[in-house]
Design a protein around this motif. Structure first.
Motif, PDB file in Angstrom:
ATOM      1  N   TRP A  18      56.497  21.837  67.918  1.00 39.92           N
ATOM      2  CA  TRP A  18      55.417  22.190  68.841  1.00 39.92           C
ATOM      3  C   TRP A  18      55.549  21.369  70.118  1.00 39.92           C
ATOM      4  CZ3 TRP A  18      49.661  23.534  67.815  1.00 39.92           C
ATOM      5  CH2 TRP A  18      49.600  24.818  67.280  1.00 39.92           C
ATOM      6  N   THR A  19      55.325  22.018  71.241  1.00 38.22           N
ATOM      7  CA  THR A  19      55.442  21.351  72.531  1.00 38.22           C
ATOM      8  C   THR A  19      54.110  20.731  72.944  1.00 38.22           C
ATOM      9  OG1 THR A  19      54.825  23.318  73.786  1.00 38.22           O
ATOM     10  CG2 THR A  19      57.169  23.058  73.222  1.00 38.22           C
ATOM     11  N   ARG A  20      54.154  19.993  74.013  1.00 35.31           N
ATOM     12  CA  ARG A  20      52.929  19.406  74.556  1.00 35.31           C
ATOM     13  C   ARG A  20      51.954  20.504  74.982  1.00 35.31           C
ATOM     14  NH1 ARG A  20      52.542  13.821  77.672  1.00 35.31           N
ATOM     15  NH2 ARG A  20      53.244  13.337  75.576  1.00 35.31           N
ATOM     16  N   ASN A  52      51.541  23.332  73.533  1.00 37.30           N
ATOM     17  CA  ASN A  52      50.865  23.788  72.320  1.00 37.30           C
ATOM     18  C   ASN A  52      49.739  22.834  71.930  1.00 37.30           C
ATOM     19  OD1 ASN A  52      54.128  24.610  71.175  1.00 37.30           O
ATOM     20  ND2 ASN A  52      52.584  26.104  71.807  1.00 37.30           N
ATOM     21  N   CYS A  53      50.020  21.549  72.027  1.00 33.69           N
ATOM     22  CA  CYS A  53      49.011  20.543  71.674  1.00 33.69           C
ATOM     23  C   CYS A  53      47.849  20.569  72.658  1.00 33.69           C
ATOM     24  CB  CYS A  53      49.647  19.152  71.641  1.00 33.69           C
ATOM     25  SG  CYS A  53      50.870  18.965  70.324  1.00 33.69           S
ATOM     26  N   ARG A  54      48.174  20.756  73.910  1.00 34.80           N
ATOM     27  CA  ARG A  54      47.123  20.830  74.933  1.00 34.80           C
ATOM     28  C   ARG A  54      46.199  22.017  74.659  1.00 34.80           C
ATOM     29  NH1 ARG A  54      50.187  21.089  78.980  1.00 34.80           N
ATOM     30  NH2 ARG A  54      50.162  18.873  79.522  1.00 34.80           N
ATOM     31  N   THR A  66      50.567  19.419  63.187  1.00 36.41           N
ATOM     32  CA  THR A  66      49.898  19.059  64.437  1.00 36.41           C
ATOM     33  C   THR A  66      48.495  18.509  64.184  1.00 36.41           C
ATOM     34  OG1 THR A  66      51.156  20.755  65.618  1.00 36.41           O
ATOM     35  CG2 THR A  66      49.176  19.911  66.696  1.00 36.41           C
ATOM     36  N   ASN A 108      59.713  14.391  68.232  1.00 37.04           N
ATOM     37  CA  ASN A 108      58.662  15.236  68.792  1.00 37.04           C
ATOM     38  C   ASN A 108      57.305  14.912  68.171  1.00 37.04           C
ATOM     39  OD1 ASN A 108      58.029  17.370  70.631  1.00 37.04           O
ATOM     40  ND2 ASN A 108      57.764  18.747  68.894  1.00 37.04           N
ATOM     41  N   ASN A 121      55.876  11.975  70.115  1.00 39.49           N
ATOM     42  CA  ASN A 121      55.421  12.351  71.454  1.00 39.49           C
ATOM     43  C   ASN A 121      54.092  13.099  71.408  1.00 39.49           C
ATOM     44  OD1 ASN A 121      57.631  11.198  72.756  1.00 39.49           O
ATOM     45  ND2 ASN A 121      58.887  13.010  72.387  1.00 39.49           N
ATOM     46  N   ASN A 122      53.938  13.995  70.445  1.00 37.92           N
ATOM     47  CA  ASN A 122      52.679  14.733  70.336  1.00 37.92           C
ATOM     48  C   ASN A 122      51.547  13.838  69.826  1.00 37.92           C
ATOM     49  OD1 ASN A 122      53.868  16.998  71.324  1.00 37.92           O
ATOM     50  ND2 ASN A 122      54.041  18.063  69.366  1.00 37.92           N
ATOM     51  N   TYR A 172      50.389  12.000  72.773  1.00 32.91           N
ATOM     52  CA  TYR A 172      49.589  12.862  73.639  1.00 32.91           C
ATOM     53  C   TYR A 172      48.146  12.921  73.136  1.00 32.91           C
ATOM     54  CZ  TYR A 172      47.462  17.029  75.583  1.00 32.91           C
ATOM     55  OH  TYR A 172      46.585  17.888  76.188  1.00 32.91           O
TER      56      TYR A 172
END
Length: 684
Positions: A30-32, A34-36, A81, A152, A155-156, A159
């Motif tokens: 999952w990318t940033r 997606n988390c946002r 996540t 990753n 990093n998430n 975030y």
């Protein structure tokens, strides 16, 4: 199989609960963004006082290995996540950087949803990701200095940590929002439900998973956990490393979107043992690595592979992979292997110099090895002569350029503006030829240490105009970017638009050049068209030595019946069709008309709507009268309000089918004709 709506957080809750992400699943990605989006949705839940938020589906299956353990078949990205989000919330509370109205909130979340304090250390976390992700997750429970920053997950997590600190929601509001996330929980029973079929159904759009993901899941998913671990460690992980994590491209012949379906079809058709399949894939992945790195261990082989890699011709992999494998199995000798590689190298480069289209190469190299083996076995002959025969007998845009075409390209080709990979390859090959004293032309050109110098400069001085004579404009236009006017140098800035004699005699000028390619200039005292022509002839002579046209004495015993596909650039005029295969099913026919009508009938069975749309707008789309909604003379009825006119030449029939296949989204390679190449008068 049982499906029910429930709160996502309930999956983490309970005594002796541990969620296992199976090794066949891809890593957490999952990318940033997606988390946002998730955090924004949680904020919206609270601000708008909504009761819940649907968060997709989760498919899970109890394992045979542990009571309370479940394998997450689908939904691992969302589960991981939210786990990271709760962990970030707990750490901030424990570090007292944020507060809660409930002094036990951090403790409650930790023991209820993140850790099981009664389990041994290696099973304490309620979530077990795949191998590399598991290490990163465990470190998040330690001090920040221990975090795995390349992960990753890390990093998430960071975030979420920073986002929570922004206090858009209080700790209590955030946890309340997490509790409002709803899912459809699909629970499978071990031994009763086919996890693979359910997984395919849920991912039928193919938008998220790569073809490699699907292949990995297919071979591992329905295996017991211990077998999964063994197959993953012994085969799949090695395959990923060998292919630089691009397994989808390995031994690719079908379109990339169809790799998984072709793999599955092959496995089921041959009733293949999964371990044998993986062993086969691993062997090819090692060969793929050796090709990509030019690292077979044989100097001559690696030199040719290195040159092919410079050209960046990945399209030839479907030929190179089985060829190298054939050699490793001792079915062809070293001389035949080297000869075959060089014949292919010359084929590709001659076509590049002659500006032949590259779209024909896919089809050529997809079947070249199998074609060669077929004729080799039929004639009990050697591999290289057969390969050479097949290539030099390609026609039209697939042809092998003859010497006359190849040499003419030296007169016509704009070398200075040609494809950069091909240009680096050309100068590397001309400079090094077959010498073992190798100059690293490619890397130095890539780094800017070596550049291409125009002997006759791009801006002509008066001195150059006088040297070239009254016809200097034509000479300049004709030769400025041709190979005869270009050299390699490490001193481009010193040359500028100086006269030839100045460029020749200055420090580090032509006379002192260490490049073999520049030796010709040392014997020249002027630079007129005469010298340009002389150097061009010299380069042509050298080119014929480096890229020779193949010779072969092979002749097949019989070559009347051959297979051609709809998308081939081939002149079918005057040929007789014997049969055709559409979507894997063969059909015997007596004429091109019969084939034509049959294929349109097959398209009608797939979906009649596009055909009726074509009829409705044929007047503006160039369809003329090939399809009609009304009965007419010499038209064949396919269905009500659909008639086909077949009294056209073969080219027109195939042109209509090509257009229809484009509308239907069908690969024209799925229509294969077996034809008799002997020309006949009536080709209908």
């Amino acid at each position: 199989m049982k499906g029910s709506e429930k709160r996502l957080i309930s999956l983490y809750d309970g005594s002796n609960v541990r969620m296992i992400i199976p090794v066949y699943q891809r890593n957490y990605d999952w990318t940033r963004d997606n988390c946002r989006q998730l955090f924004d949705d949680l904020v919206s839940l609270i601000k708008n006082n909504r009761q819940n938020h649907f968060f997709g589906s989760v498919v899970e299956m109890g394992t045979q290995e542990g009571i309370g353990e479940v394998s997450i078949i689908d939904g691992q990205q969302r589960i991981t996540t939210v786990y990271l989000l709760m962990l970030a919330l707990v750490k901030l509370l424990e570090e007292e950087k944020i507060t809660s109205a409930d002094p036990q909130l951090a403790r409650r979340i930790r023991v209820s949803y993140l850790e099981d304090e009664f389990q041994p250390e290696d099973k304490k976390l309620r979530l077990k990701p795949v191998k590399n992700d598991e290490m990163a997750l465990k470190r998040l429970f330690k001090d920040e200095k221990d975090y795995l920053l390349s992960s990753n997950l890390t990093n998430n997590f960071r975030y979420f940590y920073e986002r929570i600190l922004d206090q858009e929601l209080t700790a209590d509001e955030l946890f309340k929002a997490i509790q409002k996330l709803m899912i459809i929980d699909i629970s499978l029973k071990q031994g009763e439900d086919d996890a693979q079929l359910i997984f395919e159904s849920l991912n039928s759009t193919g938008l998220d998973l790569t073809e490699a993901d699907k292949v990995r899941n297919y071979v591992l998913m329905n295996q017991p956990v211990k077998v999964q671990e063994s197959l993953y460690e012994n085969y799949w992980n090695k395959i990923e490393v060998n292919t630089n994590y691009e397994v989808s491209n390995l031994k690719r012949v079908p379109k990339i979107q169809k790799v998984y379906l072709e793999f599955k079809k092959y496995s089921e058709k041959n009733d293949s043992d999964i371990e044998e399949l993986l062993s086969d894939l691993e062997r090819y992945s090692e060969i793929n690595r050796d090709i990509s790195n030019a690292s077979t261990g044989e100097r001559e082989v690696d030199e040719v592979l290195h040159r092919l890699n410079i050209l960046d011709m990945r399209v030839i992999k479907p030929f190179l992979l089985p060829l190298i494998n054939y050699w490793k199995l001792n079915k062809i000798d070293f001389k035949a292997l080297i000869g075959s590689l060089k014949v292919v190298e010359t084929f590709i480069f001659r076509r590049t110099m002659c500006s032949f289209p590259t779209n024909a190469l896919n089809k050529i190299f997809a079947t070249l090895f199998s074609e060669t083996i077929k004729l080799t076995n039929q004639g009990n002959t050697e591999f290289l002569p057969v390969l050479s025969y097949i290539l030099i007998n390609k026609a039209d845009s697939s042809r092998y350029p003859k010497d006359s075409e190849f040499l003419k390209s030296f007169d016509d080709k704009d070398i200075y503006d040609m494809n950069k990979n091909a240009r680096k390859y050309l100068f590397d090959r001309l400079e090094n030829q077959d010498s073992r004293e190798h100059v690293n032309v490619v890397d130095n050109m890539q780094d800017g240490n070596y550049t291409i110098e125009h002997i006759m400069p791009q801006t002509l001085s008066d001195s150059w105009k006088n040297t070239l004579g009254s016809d200097y404009k034509r000479i300049y236009t004709q030769w400025i970017n041709k190979l005869a006017n270009l050299i390699l140098t490490a001193y481009n800035s010193k040359y500028s638009n100086r006269s030839f004699i100045e460029k020749k005699h200055i420090d580090n000028g032509f006379d002192q050049s260490g490049f073999r390619l520049n030796d010709f200039l040392k014997n020249c005292n002027q630079r007129t068209e005469k010298e340009l022509l002389a150097r061009n002839d010299y380069l042509k002579e050298l080119a014929l030595k480096l890229w020779p046209y193949p010779e072969t004495n092979f002749q097949p015993k019989q070559r009347e019946k051959v297979s051609r596909t709809l998308d081939e650039d081939y002149d079918f005029a005057g040929t007789k069709i014997v049969s055709y295969t559409f979507k894997g099913t063969p059909y015997q026919v007596k004429s091109w008309i019969e084939m034509y009508v049959n294929v349109i009938e097959a398209l009608y069975e797939i979906d009649p709507t596009p055909l009726y749309k074509v009829i409705a707008m044929h007047a503006t789309k160039g369809w003329k009268c090939y399809l009609s909604g009304t009965e007419k003379n010499e038209f064949t009825k396919v269905a009500d309000d659909l008639y086909v006119y077949g009294r056209t030449n073969t080219w027109n029939k195939l042109n209509v089918l090509n257009k229809l296949f484009q509308i239907y989204g069908i690969d024209p390679a799925e229509l294969v004709f077996e034809i008799n190449e002997k020309k006949i008068r009536n080709n209908n």
